[in-house]
Design a protein around this motif. Structure first.
Motif, PDB file in Angstrom:
ATOM      1  N   PRO A 273       0.842  -1.204   0.000  1.00 49.80           N
ATOM      2  CA  PRO A 273       0.000   0.000   0.000  1.00 49.80           C
ATOM      3  C   PRO A 273       0.877   1.254   0.000  1.00 49.80           C
ATOM      4  O   PRO A 273       1.846   1.343   0.758  1.00 49.80           O
ATOM      5  N   LEU A 274       0.533   2.219  -0.838  1.00 49.22           N
ATOM      6  CA  LEU A 274       1.367   3.393  -1.040  1.00 49.22           C
ATOM      7  C   LEU A 274       0.773   4.645  -0.392  1.00 49.22           C
ATOM      8  O   LEU A 274      -0.449   4.787  -0.308  1.00 49.22           O
ATOM      9  N   ASP A 321      -3.186  -4.386   1.905  1.00 51.03           N
ATOM     10  CA  ASP A 321      -3.299  -5.029   0.602  1.00 51.03           C
ATOM     11  C   ASP A 321      -4.612  -5.800   0.578  1.00 51.03           C
ATOM     12  O   ASP A 321      -4.746  -6.849   1.217  1.00 51.03           O
ATOM     13  N   LEU A 322      -5.601  -5.290  -0.170  1.00 50.98           N
ATOM     14  CA  LEU A 322      -6.932  -5.903  -0.181  1.00 50.98           C
ATOM     15  C   LEU A 322      -6.911  -7.334  -0.713  1.00 50.98           C
ATOM     16  O   LEU A 322      -7.837  -8.105  -0.448  1.00 50.98           O
ATOM     17  N   LEU A 323      -5.878  -7.693  -1.457  1.00 49.11           N
ATOM     18  CA  LEU A 323      -5.829  -9.032  -2.054  1.00 49.11           C
ATOM     19  C   LEU A 323      -5.395 -10.098  -1.056  1.00 49.11           C
ATOM     20  O   LEU A 323      -5.605 -11.282  -1.287  1.00 49.11           O
ATOM     21  N   SER A 324      -4.800  -9.685   0.069  1.00 42.93           N
ATOM     22  CA  SER A 324      -4.334 -10.674   1.044  1.00 42.93           C
ATOM     23  C   SER A 324      -4.830 -10.404   2.463  1.00 42.93           C
ATOM     24  O   SER A 324      -5.057 -11.330   3.226  1.00 42.93           O
ATOM     25  N   LEU A 325      -5.004  -9.113   2.829  1.00 34.03           N
ATOM     26  CA  LEU A 325      -5.430  -8.768   4.185  1.00 34.03           C
ATOM     27  C   LEU A 325      -6.487  -7.675   4.082  1.00 34.03           C
ATOM     28  O   LEU A 325      -6.173  -6.494   4.109  1.00 34.03           O
ATOM     29  N   ASP A 326      -7.745  -8.109   3.963  1.00 35.18           N
ATOM     30  CA  ASP A 326      -8.834  -7.167   3.674  1.00 35.18           C
ATOM     31  C   ASP A 326      -9.506  -6.707   4.969  1.00 35.18           C
ATOM     32  O   ASP A 326     -10.682  -6.968   5.206  1.00 35.18           O
TER      33      ASP A 326
END
Length: 406
Positions: A273-274, A321-326
């Motif tokens: 995440p940026l 990171d929504l793809l791994s830790l939402d």
């Protein structure tokens, strides 16, 4: 009906819609994660943020309600919020709705646009839109097509051969004319179009529609393109001078001047995440990174809107990171100042921050100025209250993390 509890805030969310019209920021839709489940936010609620007073209010909506969705594309034109596409429990959408934000009685009524001419885009989400000459110009997105609809503008990701349905990324351009209520595709006259993508971002400067980044397959990009919205010619990839922002998706790009764009956040090619901010100058064809932004508050799949004095208002999104830790959805409002405030605004802020010291003098102000000062006092009271709550929440989360790790 409105809910205006003191210092309440719109619920945390990602993949929502947000626009600014006049003195207000409007937020609708999106989703949040509850116990590993994606829960869509209520479709009959719209939240308003008063830019002057800093207060949030929830309004219940009426009419032909869109389904609760994430990844819809929301834009404002002539005081109306248009919402197209998105994803819900039944799949991808290509429906278009609008609601008049300039109501006299505070009633917000959705209307589904059904009596239109032409052919709308195929169902999709995570697309972007340029607003130009009363037209909504949509580009890209991820969605589904039938076998008979497959074209060069579509990169296939997956398929159901039994049902003849294909999923993938688009790079087609579709226009909805709000005056004639008609859909059509412009004839692209030349240039190399961008690669199909989703979770990219679009912005308009003059008669040019800019695109930056996005994702296709497992690739995230950092390319910059523009489409001339009068001649319908693509620029091809713009070879910028100097340093370039990282590859990313789920970021935002916001016009802040006639020749400048503000890029913020997103998810990097390394799934990080940026929290970085960049300004692109059309005249010099250069990116410049902003060094004063906080590094501890990254955002992705957020929204960014331009305020009255060219401040960028970033709402919601995720810090994970929504793809791994939402689990890291946010509801705080980040405000980035891109140019000096006016003298009046600076004075109002100074009074608002020092209201206790100046209490005896404030009542002596002229009525019109007094109203502005009172709103600014409310703004800083609310801002301080929410900052205290945020710090307490972070301290509690850090305490639990320390206990669980020991």
């Amino acid at each position: 009906m409105a809910d205006s509890q003191p210092f309440c805030v719109a619920e945390e969310r990602s993949g929502h819609c947000a626009v600014v019209d006049g003195n207000f920021l409007y937020v609708w839709g999106g989703y949040v994660s509850i116990e590993d489940n994606e829960v869509y936010l209520p479709n009959d609620e719209i939240w308003t943020y008063d830019i002057d007073s800093g207060l949030w209010t929830m309004h219940l909506m009426e009419g032909e309600l869109p389904t609760s969705m994430s990844g819809s594309c929301g834009v404002c034109i002539n005081g109306k919020l248009y919402v197209f596409g998105g994803y819900d429990d039944k799949g991808y959408s290509n429906r278009l709705y609008f609601v008049n934000l300039r109501t006299r009685d505070g009633t917000y009524v959705w209307e589904k646009i059904t009596n239109f001419e032409g052919q709308p885009p195929t169902p999709r989400d995570k697309l972007s839109c340029w607003v130009y000459k009363d037209r909504l110009i949509y580009f890209g997105g991820y969605g589904c097509r039938r076998h008979s609809e497959l074209q060069d503008c579509f990169d296939v990701h997956d398929a159901s051969w039994e049902e003849q349905i294909f999923w993938g990324w688009h790079n087609d351009v579709h226009i909805f004319d709000t005056k004639t209520r008609s859909w059509f595709q412009p004839e692209i006259k030349g240039g190399v179009p961008p690669q199909p993508r989703a979770a990219h971002t679009c912005a308009v400067l003059g008669n040019k529609g800019y695109i930056f980044g996005g994702r296709v397959l497992q690739t995230r990009m950092n390319d910059l393109h523009c489409l001339n919205l009068d001649t319908w010619t693509w620029s091809g990839r713009i070879p910028v001078n100097g340093e370039t922002p990282k590859h990313r998706s789920w970021h935002t790009l916001t016009p802040i001047a006639d020749d400048k764009l503000f890029l913020f956040g997103g998810l990097s090619a390394d799934n990080i995440p940026l929290s970085d901010g960049w300004i692109y100058n059309v005249i010099t064809n250069c990116w410049k990174q902003l060094t004063h932004l906080p590094k501890t508050r990254p955002r992705l799949w957020h929204t960014a809107c331009l305020g009255k004095e060219n401040e960028i208002m970033v709402f919601g999104g995720s810090k994970d990171d929504l793809l791994s830790l939402d689990t890291g959805h946010c509801n705080d409002l980040l405000i980035f100042q891109t140019q000096p405030y006016s003298l009046l605004r600076s004075c109002l802020d100074c009074i608002g921050k020092n209201a206790i010291i100046l209490e005896s003098q404030i009542s002596l102000l002229p009525p019109k100025l007094l109203q502005q000062v009172l709103k600014k006092i409310t703004f800083w009271t609310a801002a301080n209250h929410r900052e205290e709550q945020r710090i307490q929440k972070e301290e509690t989360e850090n305490k639990y993390q320390w206990i669980s790790s020991n």
